[in-house]
Motif scaffolding. Structure first.
Motif, PDB file in Angstrom:
ATOM      1  N   MET A 173      25.059   9.273  66.129  1.00  0.00           N
ATOM      2  CA  MET A 173      24.677  10.032  67.316  1.00  0.00           C
ATOM      3  C   MET A 173      24.903  11.512  67.051  1.00  0.00           C
ATOM      4  SD  MET A 173      26.627  10.224  70.971  1.00  0.00           S
ATOM      5  CE  MET A 173      27.931  11.172  70.170  1.00  0.00           C
ATOM      6  N   LEU A 174      23.915  12.335  67.404  1.00  0.00           N
ATOM      7  CA  LEU A 174      24.022  13.788  67.266  1.00  0.00           C
ATOM      8  C   LEU A 174      23.765  14.431  68.616  1.00  0.00           C
ATOM      9  CD1 LEU A 174      24.156  16.477  65.653  1.00  0.00           C
ATOM     10  CD2 LEU A 174      21.694  16.197  65.226  1.00  0.00           C
ATOM     11  N   SER A 175      24.706  15.276  69.049  1.00  0.00           N
ATOM     12  CA  SER A 175      24.542  16.013  70.298  1.00  0.00           C
ATOM     13  C   SER A 175      24.791  17.489  70.021  1.00  0.00           C
ATOM     14  CB  SER A 175      25.517  15.492  71.358  1.00  0.00           C
ATOM     15  OG  SER A 175      25.231  16.050  72.626  1.00  0.00           O
ATOM     16  N   LEU A 176      23.812  18.319  70.313  1.00  0.00           N
ATOM     17  CA  LEU A 176      23.888  19.757  70.056  1.00  0.00           C
ATOM     18  C   LEU A 176      24.284  20.524  71.304  1.00  0.00           C
ATOM     19  CD1 LEU A 176      20.564  20.155  68.036  1.00  0.00           C
ATOM     20  CD2 LEU A 176      22.863  19.921  67.091  1.00  0.00           C
ATOM     21  N   ASP A 177      24.852  21.708  71.070  1.00  0.00           N
ATOM     22  CA  ASP A 177      25.149  22.655  72.154  1.00  0.00           C
ATOM     23  C   ASP A 177      26.006  22.048  73.251  1.00  0.00           C
ATOM     24  OD1 ASP A 177      23.591  24.702  70.944  1.00  0.00           O
ATOM     25  OD2 ASP A 177      21.784  23.735  71.701  1.00  0.00           O
ATOM     26  N   ILE A 178      27.017  21.313  72.843  1.00  0.00           N
ATOM     27  CA  ILE A 178      27.947  20.767  73.821  1.00  0.00           C
ATOM     28  C   ILE A 178      29.108  21.723  74.006  1.00  0.00           C
ATOM     29  CG2 ILE A 178      27.339  18.371  73.318  1.00  0.00           C
ATOM     30  CD1 ILE A 178      29.861  18.207  71.613  1.00  0.00           C
ATOM     31  N   GLY A 179      29.784  21.643  75.130  1.00  0.00           N
ATOM     32  CA  GLY A 179      30.903  22.532  75.412  1.00  0.00           C
ATOM     33  C   GLY A 179      32.069  22.294  74.466  1.00  0.00           C
ATOM     34  N   GLU A 180      32.854  23.328  74.280  1.00  0.00           N
ATOM     35  CA  GLU A 180      33.980  23.234  73.358  1.00  0.00           C
ATOM     36  C   GLU A 180      35.103  22.340  73.876  1.00  0.00           C
ATOM     37  OE1 GLU A 180      34.127  24.322  70.404  1.00  0.00           O
ATOM     38  OE2 GLU A 180      32.352  25.600  70.325  1.00  0.00           O
ATOM     39  N   ASP A 181      35.025  21.940  75.146  1.00  0.00           N
ATOM     40  CA  ASP A 181      36.094  21.120  75.718  1.00  0.00           C
ATOM     41  C   ASP A 181      35.874  19.624  75.503  1.00  0.00           C
ATOM     42  OD1 ASP A 181      33.891  20.893  77.327  1.00  0.00           O
ATOM     43  OD2 ASP A 181      35.032  20.885  79.203  1.00  0.00           O
ATOM     44  N   TRP A 182      34.923  19.244  74.629  1.00  0.00           N
ATOM     45  CA  TRP A 182      34.647  17.821  74.443  1.00  0.00           C
ATOM     46  C   TRP A 182      35.867  17.067  73.903  1.00  0.00           C
ATOM     47  CZ3 TRP A 182      35.281  15.454  69.778  1.00  0.00           C
ATOM     48  CH2 TRP A 182      35.317  16.254  68.642  1.00  0.00           C
ATOM     49  N   TRP A 183      36.756  17.782  73.217  1.00  0.00           N
ATOM     50  CA  TRP A 183      37.936  17.126  72.644  1.00  0.00           C
ATOM     51  C   TRP A 183      38.862  16.592  73.733  1.00  0.00           C
ATOM     52  CZ3 TRP A 183      39.133  14.788  68.452  1.00  0.00           C
ATOM     53  CH2 TRP A 183      40.466  14.578  68.077  1.00  0.00           C
ATOM     54  N   THR A 184      38.771  17.143  74.925  1.00  0.00           N
ATOM     55  CA  THR A 184      39.604  16.629  76.024  1.00  0.00           C
ATOM     56  C   THR A 184      39.188  15.217  76.417  1.00  0.00           C
ATOM     57  OG1 THR A 184      38.133  17.579  77.712  1.00  0.00           O
ATOM     58  CG2 THR A 184      39.953  18.962  76.916  1.00  0.00           C
ATOM     59  N   HIS A 185      37.983  14.803  75.995  1.00  0.00           N
ATOM     60  CA  HIS A 185      37.497  13.452  76.297  1.00  0.00           C
ATOM     61  C   HIS A 185      37.661  12.518  75.091  1.00  0.00           C
ATOM     62  CE1 HIS A 185      35.875  15.514  79.712  1.00  0.00           C
ATOM     63  NE2 HIS A 185      34.907  16.096  79.038  1.00  0.00           N
ATOM     64  N   ARG A 186      38.582  12.864  74.174  1.00  0.00           N
ATOM     65  CA  ARG A 186      38.663  12.138  72.909  1.00  0.00           C
ATOM     66  C   ARG A 186      39.050  10.674  73.065  1.00  0.00           C
ATOM     67  NH1 ARG A 186      42.908  15.646  73.319  1.00  0.00           N
ATOM     68  NH2 ARG A 186      45.036  14.890  73.031  1.00  0.00           N
ATOM     69  N   HIS A 187      39.629  10.299  74.185  1.00  0.00           N
ATOM     70  CA  HIS A 187      39.985   8.896  74.410  1.00  0.00           C
ATOM     71  C   HIS A 187      38.903   8.153  75.193  1.00  0.00           C
ATOM     72  CE1 HIS A 187      43.853   9.740  72.725  1.00  0.00           C
ATOM     73  NE2 HIS A 187      44.173  10.588  73.680  1.00  0.00           N
ATOM     74  N   HIS A 188      37.789   8.820  75.450  1.00  0.00           N
ATOM     75  CA  HIS A 188      36.706   8.243  76.230  1.00  0.00           C
ATOM     76  C   HIS A 188      35.484   8.054  75.339  1.00  0.00           C
ATOM     77  CE1 HIS A 188      38.259   9.519  80.445  1.00  0.00           C
ATOM     78  NE2 HIS A 188      39.251   9.466  79.591  1.00  0.00           N
ATOM     79  N   PRO A 189      34.546   7.231  75.742  1.00  0.00           N
ATOM     80  CA  PRO A 189      33.251   7.199  75.062  1.00  0.00           C
ATOM     81  C   PRO A 189      32.441   8.438  75.440  1.00  0.00           C
ATOM     82  CG  PRO A 189      33.210   5.756  76.963  1.00  0.00           C
ATOM     83  CD  PRO A 189      34.627   6.265  76.843  1.00  0.00           C
ATOM     84  N   TYR A 190      31.242   8.534  74.925  1.00  0.00           N
ATOM     85  CA  TYR A 190      30.347   9.638  75.266  1.00  0.00           C
ATOM     86  C   TYR A 190      29.677   9.286  76.596  1.00  0.00           C
ATOM     87  CZ  TYR A 190      26.820  13.299  74.654  1.00  0.00           C
ATOM     88  OH  TYR A 190      26.026  14.423  74.799  1.00  0.00           O
ATOM     89  N   SER A 191      30.276   9.748  77.675  1.00  0.00           N
ATOM     90  CA  SER A 191      29.714   9.481  78.993  1.00  0.00           C
ATOM     91  C   SER A 191      28.814  10.653  79.389  1.00  0.00           C
ATOM     92  CB  SER A 191      30.823   9.283  80.031  1.00  0.00           C
ATOM     93  OG  SER A 191      31.705  10.383  80.046  1.00  0.00           O
ATOM     94  N   LEU A 192      27.627  10.339  79.866  1.00  0.00           N
ATOM     95  CA  LEU A 192      26.635  11.371  80.133  1.00  0.00           C
ATOM     96  C   LEU A 192      27.083  12.346  81.212  1.00  0.00           C
ATOM     97  CD1 LEU A 192      24.965   9.494  78.362  1.00  0.00           C
ATOM     98  CD2 LEU A 192      23.056   9.812  79.930  1.00  0.00           C
ATOM     99  N   TRP A 193      27.860  11.895  82.193  1.00  0.00           N
ATOM    100  CA  TRP A 193      28.270  12.798  83.279  1.00  0.00           C
ATOM    101  C   TRP A 193      29.381  13.742  82.836  1.00  0.00           C
ATOM    102  CZ3 TRP A 193      28.310   7.518  83.298  1.00  0.00           C
ATOM    103  CH2 TRP A 193      29.549   6.888  83.078  1.00  0.00           C
ATOM    104  N   GLU A 194      30.182  13.365  81.819  1.00  0.00           N
ATOM    105  CA  GLU A 194      31.236  14.256  81.327  1.00  0.00           C
ATOM    106  C   GLU A 194      30.684  15.282  80.343  1.00  0.00           C
ATOM    107  OE1 GLU A 194      34.184  11.520  79.846  1.00  0.00           O
ATOM    108  OE2 GLU A 194      35.346  11.673  81.694  1.00  0.00           O
ATOM    109  N   PHE A 195      29.752  14.850  79.485  1.00  0.00           N
ATOM    110  CA  PHE A 195      29.184  15.767  78.505  1.00  0.00           C
ATOM    111  C   PHE A 195      28.009  16.558  79.066  1.00  0.00           C
ATOM    112  CE2 PHE A 195      31.715  13.147  75.785  1.00  0.00           C
ATOM    113  CZ  PHE A 195      32.052  13.949  74.708  1.00  0.00           C
ATOM    114  N   GLY A 196      27.452  16.090  80.156  1.00  0.00           N
ATOM    115  CA  GLY A 196      26.407  16.842  80.821  1.00  0.00           C
ATOM    116  C   GLY A 196      25.028  16.714  80.217  1.00  0.00           C
TER     117      GLY A 196
END
Length: 253
Positions: free
Chosen positions: A67-90
């Motif tokens: 999976m490749l996601s571009l231009d995501i916010g730098e705070d994605w590491w705060t979700h490191r214990h979660h899957p890639y949820s669309l509402w958190e990553f936007g």
């Protein structure tokens, strides 16, 4: 886009069947991940393998091989214990990839439909052993609400350019982690392969060795030139002495 579901990420992960990689598939994922982190600079991105995408309330995760996601916010590491949820990553991922290792993955059926509904810009299918009976490499681009196939081939050194992510993909025969095989590689728009960290270090080593060899050649050439100059001076000195012995002033000749 649905809001966060009413079950925990760990419960969602438990609903997902765990996929087991082959050795070749695991290496292929490392190759694609390593080379992109080594070569892609100037924009935040996330590329990972077997990361669950949580997309719809009450539904299990979908976990693409890559999976490749571009231009995501730098705070994605705060979700490191979660899957890639669309509402958190936007946003949805920009590209997902499936690497065919069995004939039961339904990559051209259910999986394609799921990624289409998720509105993932590109869906790439790599079938190195041609288990599905078609080409080794296929790429689909989302246009409107549907995927359209934009490339399919078995040829080496023929790149696919994915305009929306600014990256290319191509088949490459070569050695990775001491194993020779057919690999899928990232490339630039001119078809130049994006190197892994090891390849980049090896190239820098070769460049340094070539620089040192070139410097040694130049030093040797200067030494030879100095030696020729010294021999010429000695020859001129002996000639001058011989002329003087004959009564001839060498400065007037």
């Amino acid at each position: 886009m649905d809001k966060s579901p009413n079950f925990t990420p760990h419960e969602a992960i438990a609903q997902t069947e765990i996929a087991i990689d082959t050795f070749v598939t695991a290496k292929q994922k490392r190759l694609l991940t390593d080379s992109l982190y080594t070569s892609l600079h100037g924009q935040p991105f996330l590329i990972e393998s077997n990361i669950g995408i949580l997309h719809t309330q009450g539904q299990p995760l979908v976990a693409p091989d890559l999976m490749l996601s571009l231009d995501i916010g730098e705070d994605w590491w705060t979700h490191r214990h979660h899957p890639y949820s669309l509402w958190e990553f936007g946003k949805s991922p920009d590209l997902v990839m499936e690497i065919v290792s069995t004939t039961t993955g339904d990559e051209l059926g259910a999986k394609l439909s799921v990624y289409e509904r998720l509105r993932v810009s590109y869906y790439v299918l790599f079938d190195p052993e041609r288990l599905l009976g078609g080409p080794r490499l296929r790429a689909f681009e989302l246009r409107g609400k549907c995927y359209f196939e934009i490339a399919k081939f078995n040829e080496l050194d023929k790149p696919i350019w994915l305009e929306q992510v600014g990256l290319g993909l191509m088949l490459w025969q070569g050695e990775f982690e001491d194993k020779d095989g057919l690999w899928l590689r990232w490339c630039d728009q001119q078809g130049n392969i994006l190197p892994t960290g090891y390849e980049l270090a090896q190239q820098e080593l070769l460049d340094r060795e070539e620089y040192e060899k070139r410097a040694e050649r130049i030093e040797s050439q200067l030494l030879q030139a100095n030696q020729r100059t010294e021999r010429a001076k000695k020859w001129a000195q002996r000639l001058g002495e011989q002329l003087r012995a004959l009564g001839v002033d060498p400065d007037t000749v």
